[in-house]
Every structure is written in C-alpha cells, then in structure tokens.
Design a protein around this motif. Sequence first.
Motif, PDB file in Angstrom:
ATOM      1  N   ASP A 334       0.805  -1.512  -0.058  1.00 48.42           N
ATOM      2  CA  ASP A 334      -0.553  -0.335  -0.060  1.00 48.42           C
ATOM      3  C   ASP A 334       0.863   1.235  -0.744  1.00 48.42           C
ATOM      4  O   ASP A 334       2.359   1.064   0.731  1.00 48.42           O
ATOM      5  CB  ASP A 334      -0.953   0.466   1.429  1.00 48.42           C
ATOM      6  CG  ASP A 334      -1.928   1.346   1.052  1.00 48.42           C
ATOM      7  OD1 ASP A 334      -1.652   2.630   1.734  1.00 48.42           O
ATOM      8  OD2 ASP A 334      -2.878   0.825   0.468  1.00 48.42           O
ATOM      9  N   GLY A 335       0.614   2.391  -0.665  1.00 47.66           N
ATOM     10  CA  GLY A 335       1.448   3.568  -0.603  1.00 47.66           C
ATOM     11  C   GLY A 335       1.685   4.237   0.403  1.00 47.66           C
ATOM     12  O   GLY A 335       2.508   5.123   0.293  1.00 47.66           O
ATOM     13  N   LYS A 336       0.611   3.541   1.586  1.00 43.70           N
ATOM     14  CA  LYS A 336       1.109   4.771   3.039  1.00 43.70           C
ATOM     15  C   LYS A 336       1.872   3.852   3.559  1.00 43.70           C
ATOM     16  O   LYS A 336       2.325   4.788   4.643  1.00 43.70           O
ATOM     17  CB  LYS A 336      -0.457   4.363   3.812  1.00 43.70           C
ATOM     18  CG  LYS A 336      -1.621   5.324   3.596  1.00 43.70           C
ATOM     19  CD  LYS A 336      -2.814   4.918   4.372  1.00 43.70           C
ATOM     20  CE  LYS A 336      -4.348   5.676   3.398  1.00 43.70           C
ATOM     21  NZ  LYS A 336      -5.372   5.580   4.022  1.00 43.70           N
ATOM     22  N   HIS A 337       2.171   2.825   3.235  1.00 39.61           N
ATOM     23  CA  HIS A 337       3.897   2.246   3.862  1.00 39.61           C
ATOM     24  C   HIS A 337       5.041   2.386   3.375  1.00 39.61           C
ATOM     25  O   HIS A 337       4.789   2.631   2.089  1.00 39.61           O
ATOM     26  CB  HIS A 337       3.164   0.554   3.891  1.00 39.61           C
ATOM     27  CG  HIS A 337       2.557   0.778   4.572  1.00 39.61           C
ATOM     28  ND1 HIS A 337       1.613  -1.155   4.224  1.00 39.61           N
ATOM     29  CD2 HIS A 337       1.531   0.002   5.589  1.00 39.61           C
ATOM     30  CE1 HIS A 337       0.837  -1.071   5.313  1.00 39.61           C
ATOM     31  NE2 HIS A 337       0.471  -0.090   6.371  1.00 39.61           N
ATOM     32  N   ASN A 338       5.977   2.658   4.272  1.00 40.23           N
ATOM     33  CA  ASN A 338       7.171   2.237   3.370  1.00 40.23           C
ATOM     34  C   ASN A 338       8.700   1.336   3.485  1.00 40.23           C
ATOM     35  O   ASN A 338       9.979   1.674   3.721  1.00 40.23           O
ATOM     36  CB  ASN A 338       7.804   3.770   3.970  1.00 40.23           C
ATOM     37  CG  ASN A 338       8.688   3.786   5.310  1.00 40.23           C
ATOM     38  OD1 ASN A 338       7.881   2.538   6.414  1.00 40.23           O
ATOM     39  ND2 ASN A 338       9.259   4.263   5.759  1.00 40.23           N
ATOM     40  N   SER A 339       7.878   0.303   3.945  1.00 32.27           N
ATOM     41  CA  SER A 339       8.529  -0.932   3.943  1.00 32.27           C
ATOM     42  C   SER A 339       7.959  -2.126   4.413  1.00 32.27           C
ATOM     43  O   SER A 339       6.961  -1.981   4.086  1.00 32.27           O
ATOM     44  CB  SER A 339       9.218  -0.962   5.518  1.00 32.27           C
ATOM     45  OG  SER A 339       8.584  -1.203   6.459  1.00 32.27           O
TER      46      SER A 339
END
Length: 478
Positions: A334-339
């Motif tokens: 999902d675009g809200k996550h960064n890992s």
Amino acid sequence: PSLGPQRSVSNSEGDLLFLLDSSGSVSYYEFSKVKEFMWDLLQPFTFGPKDVQTSIIHISTTPTMEFPFDQYLSSGSLQQAIQDTQQLMGDTNTGQALSYAKEKLFSGEAGARPDVPKVLVWVTDGFSTDDISEPMQLLKDMGVTVFIVSTGRGNYLELSAAASQPPEKHLHFVDVDDLPIITKELRDAILDVIQANRLHAVDITSSSFRLTWPKLLSQESDYYTLEYAPIDDLGRKRTKQVPGTHTSLMLSHLAPETTYEVALIPESNVHYFPPQTTRVTTLAEEISPAQVLISESGPRSFHVSWAPTLDSVLSYQILYGPLPGNSVKLLEVDGKHNSTLVDNLTPNTTYLVTVTAVYKSGKEKSLSAKACTQEEGSKVRHLRFEDVGPNSLKASWDSADGKVLGYRVRCRRQTGPSSVISVSPQIHSVLLTDLASGTTNKVCVKPMYKNQAGKGLCRMVYMQPATEAQGYKSRQRA
C-alpha cells in the motif's frame, strides 16, 4: 578549542534543549568534543528570561536533567556548566529521554516559557536501544523544531523521519572531529526558528510551509490579514484572515520550486503594528522512491525500506530475484507504507530489488538496490573475556557457521581511540590492550563472508580499578 570571538546574536528568544548522548556507547573523547560543539554553537547568543534559555538532558539508562532552562542566564555561567557536565554511562534509551523532555523539560516546571519557540538539538552516534519515533512525533506535534546531528553511521531513513522537515536543513551526518564544520550552518538554522519579532517559515515542503510570528495582538477584536502570492505573478494574490490569538498558520496547495511573497498585517483598534513580510521558496517536487535501504538481512529474509512516502503514491511494487538469473517475484505494498519483509529466500545469495512507485496519476518511478542474504547460522556466539594484565583483556568467541572469510573485532574505548582488528577464520581470540582501569568499553565481533558481514555480537566490559592489596588479582565481569 573554541572557534574564537563570534558576532553577538540578539533579538532572539527561544528555549533550546540539547539531548546529549551520555551512554556507554560514547567514548570520553567523543563526549568532550560534543561539549565543545555545544558551547561553540551557543557562544554568540544573549541569554536571559527575554532572550535564549538552554537546558541539557542526558541520554542514559534513565534520562537525567543536567540543569533547567532558567538556571544559567549568562554566557560565563552557562559555559562553565557545560564544561562541568559529566558523562553518566549506561544504556542508550533515547526514547525515554524524549518522553522525559515532553513531560518535564518543555514545561514551566523546568523553566520553559509558554509563548516562545522550542528547539531540540539531538547529538547522537546513531544508536538507540528503544523506539524514538512516537515520542519524537509527540514533541514535533507540540511545535518543537528538531535538529539531529549524527556522529556515527546511523539509519538515514529513521533519522530523517525523526528530524523536522526538510531533512537537508535539520539533519547532519558528520564525524565527531568535523563538528566545527557545521556549527555556523546549524546556528543559522536555529536562528531561523528563534529570531524574535520576525515573520518566518518552517517545515517547508514542495507544496506547503508553516508561517510563525511572535504574539503581537491581545484584544479579542484584533486579527491578522495574511497576503501571499508568487513573486513572478503578484496578481494571483490570496488573502486569509487569522484570529489575533494565533501565532502560526500552515499554507498548503502551493506550487513547487516557487518563491512566495508573504505579508502579515496586524489589525488592531488599540496599537499600530507595522506589516511583517518575508519570502519563502518551496522545495522541488518530491519523487518516491529517492532512497532504498536494505536492513535486517538474515539467511532467508531481509527488510526493504524506501523514502519518502507521498500522498500522491497509490501503491508500491517490489520486484526481487537472484543474481545472476531470470527468476523474478512481485510484492504489492500500500502507498501509505514505506517498508516490507521479503522472505522465503536462499541463504548466501545476492538479490536485485527494485521498488516502483505507482502514482495516482498513472506515472511510475523505480529505484533498485542489491541485497545479500546471510549464510545459514552466520552469527558469532559466546563472546568471553579473560584478564591478562592490568590494562589488557583476551576476547574469545565460538566460530560462526558457513564459509567464514575472517572476523572483525571492534573495540570502542571509553577513553582513547577505537580500534578494529581483522583476523583469519581459524583464529577465535584477540588481545585488547590500552584499556584504562575504571572504564567501560564496548567490544563487538562480526564474521565476514563473501557477500557481506554476518551478525555480530557485542558486549560491554568493565575494567576494575587497580587495587593496592598485595597478592590480589582483579577479575573483570562483562
């Protein structure tokens, strides 16, 4: 040594807190250099209840306040107080120190003032034993501007998220011997926050910035008129009315890489206040991913992180496959996550990892990095110490699994320089010398493999002070 006489800085008002790493992971030499840096940074300021106030919190096992904001209100007394500050040793519980700062330091209890800018300067070797993200965000939500100076390697993604935005203005990586190089730049950035009687911008991004100004109006009927427009198109001027009780305002939906002319006009029936103006240039439009980081590598998995995370990104696609080879697998995030965790991998293998941002507009942006899985069981076990003299230790360990090419032994002394020793895979012990009595030193051993280092093992070892008792031999316990 001090940098010598500095141009005096007046017309500034703010509470400036130093978060000082006082744990055992910092050598005596590093601690003393950081104290010199703190004083050089503060030297030109004027101190007092209507000027700058400063305080220090020690990061250790338990956070400790060295002195409150309102204790030292002259340059001479503050310089002496910083020189007299002693290292506490212990663990690096930075998260606890940040929570302590929120509850105790930025309150009237510790001499902080309610209506002045708040600045936190955290000098770190890049290591913390507890979580910093939540307590740091709570401080920033209070309006505290956070500057971070990392004298170690540190985790760029973690530290850039912890610092105020943009990180290129609020985050510095520098060797402890090169701290004087950044002193003026950091001081000027702090001045941007605490310069009194001046409209200025903070938290600048590609599409927004926050305006702050000193409290001028007091009547309920008073208000501000705020006007702003791009300097190359003043006809597009926008106007906002702001209540007189406010001292800040966020402007958003701005154009990237654009300079705005801003005017704040106080409207009062009692006093005349001249308009305040400033110019603010937004940053270039951010593109994600700009960095890809591989961490927590194991025999069959590793973590992939990227930055920044933008609202305009719908999702991320992570493609990964072994090198050389044509086998590729896909993960959707999902675009809200960064890992994300990539698992079910082959040990001791190099992978090519590509992170692709899929924007809501349909555009895509990709960035790749190489990642290496470790040998199965590639870690050092059972690090032991044996005293062989008044200032020497023998460090021994059990062999790591897999095709070890050698071992790297790092000793961070509390006093004196750090040292690194590399030994062949058949050797499982080294002699460590020049360890001063009464000091705590950190020893780490890592196995080295063809693709990367394996998991290291670190222990703290305390050197007992020399005793005058005859026939007694001290024993060290880690």
